[in-house]
Design a protein around this motif. Structure first.
Motif, PDB file in Angstrom:
ATOM      1  N   THR A 188       0.860  -1.274  -0.066  1.00  0.00           N
ATOM      2  CA  THR A 188      -0.023   0.022   0.014  1.00  0.00           C
ATOM      3  C   THR A 188       0.625   1.377   0.118  1.00  0.00           C
ATOM      4  O   THR A 188       0.177   2.481   0.171  1.00  0.00           O
ATOM      5  N   GLY A 189       2.002   1.355  -0.394  1.00  0.00           N
ATOM      6  CA  GLY A 189       2.822   2.252  -0.342  1.00  0.00           C
ATOM      7  C   GLY A 189       2.955   3.004   1.208  1.00  0.00           C
ATOM      8  O   GLY A 189       3.244   2.604   1.974  1.00  0.00           O
ATOM      9  N   THR A 190       3.001   4.352   0.866  1.00  0.00           N
ATOM     10  CA  THR A 190       3.119   5.314   1.968  1.00  0.00           C
ATOM     11  C   THR A 190       1.720   5.752   2.729  1.00  0.00           C
ATOM     12  O   THR A 190       0.889   6.186   1.872  1.00  0.00           O
ATOM     13  N   GLY A 191       1.740   5.538   3.975  1.00  0.00           N
ATOM     14  CA  GLY A 191       0.450   6.015   4.454  1.00  0.00           C
ATOM     15  C   GLY A 191       0.219   5.874   5.906  1.00  0.00           C
ATOM     16  O   GLY A 191       1.400   5.686   6.454  1.00  0.00           O
ATOM     17  N   PHE A 192      -0.990   6.096   6.518  1.00  0.00           N
ATOM     18  CA  PHE A 192      -1.367   6.118   7.823  1.00  0.00           C
ATOM     19  C   PHE A 192      -2.417   5.491   8.121  1.00  0.00           C
ATOM     20  O   PHE A 192      -3.455   5.438   6.827  1.00  0.00           O
ATOM     21  N   SER A 193      -2.820   5.181   9.418  1.00  0.00           N
ATOM     22  CA  SER A 193      -4.149   4.571   9.611  1.00  0.00           C
ATOM     23  C   SER A 193      -5.154   5.730  10.104  1.00  0.00           C
ATOM     24  O   SER A 193      -4.503   6.459  11.004  1.00  0.00           O
ATOM     25  N   TRP A 194      -6.282   5.826   9.859  1.00  0.00           N
ATOM     26  CA  TRP A 194      -7.113   6.765  10.380  1.00  0.00           C
ATOM     27  C   TRP A 194      -8.581   6.057  10.528  1.00  0.00           C
ATOM     28  O   TRP A 194      -9.095   5.456   9.817  1.00  0.00           O
ATOM     29  N   THR A 195      -9.000   6.412  11.841  1.00  0.00           N
ATOM     30  CA  THR A 195     -10.304   5.719  12.304  1.00  0.00           C
ATOM     31  C   THR A 195     -11.402   7.066  12.226  1.00  0.00           C
ATOM     32  O   THR A 195     -11.378   7.950  12.922  1.00  0.00           O
ATOM     33  N   PRO A 196     -12.164   6.827  11.284  1.00  0.00           N
ATOM     34  CA  PRO A 196     -13.023   8.035  10.937  1.00  0.00           C
ATOM     35  C   PRO A 196     -14.231   8.156  12.217  1.00  0.00           C
ATOM     36  O   PRO A 196     -14.831   7.077  12.374  1.00  0.00           O
ATOM     37  N   ASN A 197     -14.292   9.175  13.095  1.00  0.00           N
ATOM     38  CA  ASN A 197     -15.277   9.407  13.757  1.00  0.00           C
ATOM     39  C   ASN A 197     -16.296  10.214  13.256  1.00  0.00           C
ATOM     40  O   ASN A 197     -16.988  11.090  13.747  1.00  0.00           O
ATOM     41  N   LEU A 198     -17.077   9.384  12.352  1.00  0.00           N
ATOM     42  CA  LEU A 198     -18.326   9.845  11.634  1.00  0.00           C
ATOM     43  C   LEU A 198     -19.431   8.991  11.715  1.00  0.00           C
ATOM     44  O   LEU A 198     -19.345   7.501  11.547  1.00  0.00           O
ATOM     45  N   ARG A 199     -20.502   9.491  12.106  1.00  0.00           N
ATOM     46  CA  ARG A 199     -21.572   8.380  11.963  1.00  0.00           C
ATOM     47  C   ARG A 199     -21.990   7.793  10.596  1.00  0.00           C
ATOM     48  O   ARG A 199     -21.917   8.605   9.489  1.00  0.00           O
ATOM     49  N   GLU A 200     -22.496   6.501  10.667  1.00  0.00           N
ATOM     50  CA  GLU A 200     -22.979   5.818   9.335  1.00  0.00           C
ATOM     51  C   GLU A 200     -24.055   6.713   8.615  1.00  0.00           C
ATOM     52  O   GLU A 200     -24.852   7.270   9.295  1.00  0.00           O
ATOM     53  N   GLY A 201     -23.966   6.675   7.385  1.00  0.00           N
ATOM     54  CA  GLY A 201     -24.771   7.605   6.385  1.00  0.00           C
ATOM     55  C   GLY A 201     -24.039   8.944   6.238  1.00  0.00           C
ATOM     56  O   GLY A 201     -24.745   9.582   5.239  1.00  0.00           O
ATOM     57  N   THR A 202     -23.119   9.121   6.603  1.00  0.00           N
ATOM     58  CA  THR A 202     -22.798  10.708   6.457  1.00  0.00           C
ATOM     59  C   THR A 202     -22.062  10.465   5.066  1.00  0.00           C
ATOM     60  O   THR A 202     -21.173   9.759   4.743  1.00  0.00           O
ATOM     61  N   THR A 203     -22.149  11.670   4.352  1.00  0.00           N
ATOM     62  CA  THR A 203     -21.435  11.822   3.117  1.00  0.00           C
ATOM     63  C   THR A 203     -20.200  12.755   3.234  1.00  0.00           C
ATOM     64  O   THR A 203     -20.447  13.861   3.927  1.00  0.00           O
ATOM     65  N   ILE A 204     -19.089  12.266   2.814  1.00  0.00           N
ATOM     66  CA  ILE A 204     -18.073  13.043   3.075  1.00  0.00           C
ATOM     67  C   ILE A 204     -17.108  13.176   1.770  1.00  0.00           C
ATOM     68  O   ILE A 204     -17.037  12.189   0.738  1.00  0.00           O
ATOM     69  N   HIS A 205     -16.338  14.205   1.291  1.00  0.00           N
ATOM     70  CA  HIS A 205     -15.414  14.227   0.244  1.00  0.00           C
ATOM     71  C   HIS A 205     -13.935  14.116   0.921  1.00  0.00           C
ATOM     72  O   HIS A 205     -13.800  15.003   1.967  1.00  0.00           O
ATOM     73  N   LEU A 206     -13.352  13.199   0.362  1.00  0.00           N
ATOM     74  CA  LEU A 206     -11.584  13.362   1.018  1.00  0.00           C
ATOM     75  C   LEU A 206     -10.938  13.878   0.029  1.00  0.00           C
ATOM     76  O   LEU A 206     -10.971  13.832  -1.408  1.00  0.00           O
ATOM     77  N   VAL A 207      -9.921  14.960   0.260  1.00  0.00           N
ATOM     78  CA  VAL A 207      -9.190  15.818  -0.745  1.00  0.00           C
ATOM     79  C   VAL A 207      -7.774  15.569  -0.430  1.00  0.00           C
ATOM     80  O   VAL A 207      -7.463  15.795   0.838  1.00  0.00           O
ATOM     81  N   GLY A 208      -6.973  15.228  -1.463  1.00  0.00           N
ATOM     82  CA  GLY A 208      -5.496  15.301  -1.237  1.00  0.00           C
ATOM     83  C   GLY A 208      -4.839  16.524  -1.549  1.00  0.00           C
ATOM     84  O   GLY A 208      -4.935  17.393  -2.760  1.00  0.00           O
ATOM     85  N   ASN A 209      -3.952  16.916  -0.713  1.00  0.00           N
ATOM     86  CA  ASN A 209      -2.939  18.254  -1.107  1.00  0.00           C
ATOM     87  C   ASN A 209      -1.536  17.895  -0.827  1.00  0.00           C
ATOM     88  O   ASN A 209      -1.095  16.913  -0.224  1.00  0.00           O
ATOM     89  N   ASP A 210      -0.698  18.768  -1.602  1.00  0.00           N
ATOM     90  CA  ASP A 210       0.766  18.689  -1.413  1.00  0.00           C
ATOM     91  C   ASP A 210       1.472  20.223  -1.252  1.00  0.00           C
ATOM     92  O   ASP A 210       0.353  21.153  -1.251  1.00  0.00           O
TER      93      ASP A 210
END
Length: 426
Positions: A188-210
Motif C-alpha cells: 500500500t505504499g506510504t500512508g497512515f491509519s485513520w479511524t473516522p469518527n463519523l456516523r454511518e450514512g454521512t457523506t464526505i469528500h476526501l481531498v488530497g493536497n501537497d
C-alpha cells in the motif's frame, strides 16, 4: 477582596467566550454557479485574511461517455470578494469551502450546488478527461466504516513534499484529517491509519493536497458505512457532522428541478409554496366534502319521495287509447248503469191476467252487463247476446199460485218470479 475580584474575572471569561463569535464570518455566492461564467463569492463579517475558496466536483459527470472535465479549483484572496471562471458543465454539481487564516473550513461548506446551463461552452472539452497530479487511495478500497480503521496511502514519488488531507461534509463540517505513524509497506505504499469518527450514512469528500496546492491529489466522495459490531466508541459531541440549519453559500440551486438551499429567499419561496399548496389542498378537500354531502341528501330525498308516493293500482295499460286524467280510473273501469230493458208486452197486464210471457214477449237480454261467456269472443266491455232457452215467466202480484190451464206435458218450463212492486216505484 476575593469577592470584588470574582465579578471581574467572570466578565473576562464571558468576553473570551464571545470573542470567536465577533470574529466569525460568512460567505455567499453572488450568483448561481453557471457553466463557463464567472463565479463570484463575497465575504461578510470579521474574517482574518487571507481567504481561500476550494471548489471540488461532486457526483458523477453529466456526459454519457463518462468524460470527467471538472478540476478542483483553489483560489486565495485577501479582499472581501473573489471572481473566477467556472469550467464546470451544466447539470454537474460542486461543493465550495471557504477558509480564512484561522484554519481550514472556518467559513463553512456549501451543500452540493447545481451548475446552471448557459449558451457558452467554450471552456468545456468533453473529448478529454482531466486527472490530478497524484492519487489518494484507501485500504479497504473506496470505503469508510464508522469507528473502523482505514489506511490512507499514496505513491511517495508522485507527491511534492508531505501530503495533507481534508475531510469535507457537504453543508456541514470541514476538517483536516490527522496524520500519525506514517509508514511505507510493499502493498500500500506510504500512508497512515485513520479511524473516522463519523456516523454511518454521512457523506464526505476526501481531498488530497501537497506542496503544489490544495486538491492536487484529487478527491473521493464516500458514504460512511455501518459498523457490523455496532461500535460507536469513537463518536462524541465533537464528531464532524452535517450542520443543522442553512448550509454556507447563501441561496443557490441544488438540483435540475430548480430546488435551492440557503438564504432567506429560498426559505421564503419554500414557505410560500407550502402555504399555496396547503390552501389549494384545503379548498379541493372542502369541495369534495360538499359534493359528497349534496349527493347523500339528494339520494335520501329521492328515497323519501319514493316511499311516500301512493301506489296507483288503476294505472292505464300501454294499449289504452286515451290516457287517464288525474284522479280518474282507466276507461274500462268506468261503471255502467243497470238499465231494465223495455218488455215487448205489458208485464203488468200479463201479470194481472195470470198468463205466462211467451218467448217473443220476453226481453232479449238481461241487462247491459256483459256475460262471462261472451267476453271470450267479444270485446272487453260488450259481446254477442247469449242464447237463452225458451222459458215461461209468471209475474206474481201476491206470490199466490198460478192459474191452471193447458196440457202440462206440452207446456214449457215455468219459472216463477217474486212480485216486481212496480206500483211502489211509481
Amino acid at each position: 477582596m476575593a469577592a470584588l475580584v470574582a465579578p471581574s474575572a467572570t466578565r473576562v471569561l464571558l468576553l473570551l467566550e464571545l470573542l470567536p463569535l465577533t470574529t466569525a464570518f460568512s460567505w455567499t455566492f453572488q450568483s448561481a454557479p453557471t457553466q463557463c461564467q464567472n463565479l463570484s463569492i463575497s465575504i461578510s463579517g470579521s474574517g482574518t485574511p487571507p481567504y481561500n475558496v476550494l471548489i471540488i466536483p461532486s457526483g458523477s459527470t453529466p456526459f454519457t461517455n463518462g468524460t470527467e472535465v471538472r478540476k478542483i479549483i483553489s483560489k486565495q484572496f485577501s479582499s472581501n470578494s473573489v471572481s473566477f471562471e467556472l469550467a464546470y458543465p451544466a447539470e454537474s454539481q460542486l461543493v465550495a469551502v471557504v477558509s480564512d487564516a484561522t484554519g481550514f473550513g472556518s467559513g463553512g461548506a456549501s451543500a452540493e450546488a447545481e451548475v446552471v446551463s448557459s449558451s457558452d461552452s467554450s471552456c468545456i472539452d468533453a473529448s478529454q478527461s482531466v486527472s490530478p497530479n497524484w492519487f489518494l487511495n484507501l485500504d479497504p478500497s473506496n470505503q469508510l466504516v464508522q469507528c473502523t480503521a482505514t489506511r490512507i496511502w499514496w505513491t511517495q514519488s508522485d507527491v511534492s513534499g508531505t501530503p495533507s488531507f481534508f475531510g469535507i461534509i457537504p453543508g456541514g463540517d470541514s476538517f483536516v484529517i490527522p496524520e500519525s505513524n506514517v509508514n511505507t509497506t510493499s502493498d500500500t505504499g506510504t500512508g497512515f491509519s485513520w479511524t473516522p469518527n463519523l456516523r454511518e450514512g454521512t457523506t464526505i469528500h476526501l481531498v488530497g493536497n501537497d506542496n503544489n496546492g490544495n486538491g492536487t491529489g484529487g478527491s473521493s466522495r464516500l458514504t460512511v458505512g455501518q459498523n457490523l459490531q455496532n461500535d460507536n466508541s469513537c463518536l462524541n459531541s465533537n464528531s464532524p457532522s452535517s450542520t443543522a440549519g442553512t448550509p454556507a453559500g447563501g441561496s443557490y440551486p441544488t438540483d435540475t428541478s430548480g430546488d435551492s438551499t440557503g438564504g432567506s429567499s429560498s426559505n421564503s419561496n419554500t414557505n410560500v409554496g407550502a402555504i399555496v399548496g396547503g390552501v389549494v389542498g384545503g379548498v379541493l378537500g372542502l369541495l369534495a366534502l360538499l359534493l359528497i354531502f349534496y349527493f347523500i341528501r339528494r339520494r335520501a330525498k329521492q328515497n323519501r319521495q319514493s316511499n311516500e308516493k301512493p301506489v296507483d293500482l288503476l294505472q292505464a295499460d300501454e294499449g289504452d287509447e286515451r290516457p287517464n286524467r288525474p284522479g280518474q280510473p282507466p276507461e274500462y273501469y268506468h261503471p255502467d248503469p243497470f238499465i231494465v230493458p223495455d218488455p215487448t208486452v205489458d208485464e203488468s197486464s200479463a201479470s194481472a191476467s195470470g198468463r205466462p210471457l211467451s218467448a217473443s214477449e220476453r226481453p232479449t237480454s238481461r241487462s247491459g252487463t256483459p256475460d262471462i261467456a261472451s267476453t271470450s269472443t267479444g270485446t272487453r266491455k260488450t259481446g254477442a247476446p247469449r242464447t237463452l232457452r225458451p222459458v215461461n215467466i209468471i209475474q206474481h202480484d201476491d206470490a199466490g199460485p198460478s192459474e191452471a190451464g193447458g196440457n202440462k206435458e206440452d207446456e214449457a218450463e215455468t219459472i216463477e218470479l217474486p212480485p216486481a212492486y212496480t206500483n211502489i216505484r211509481k
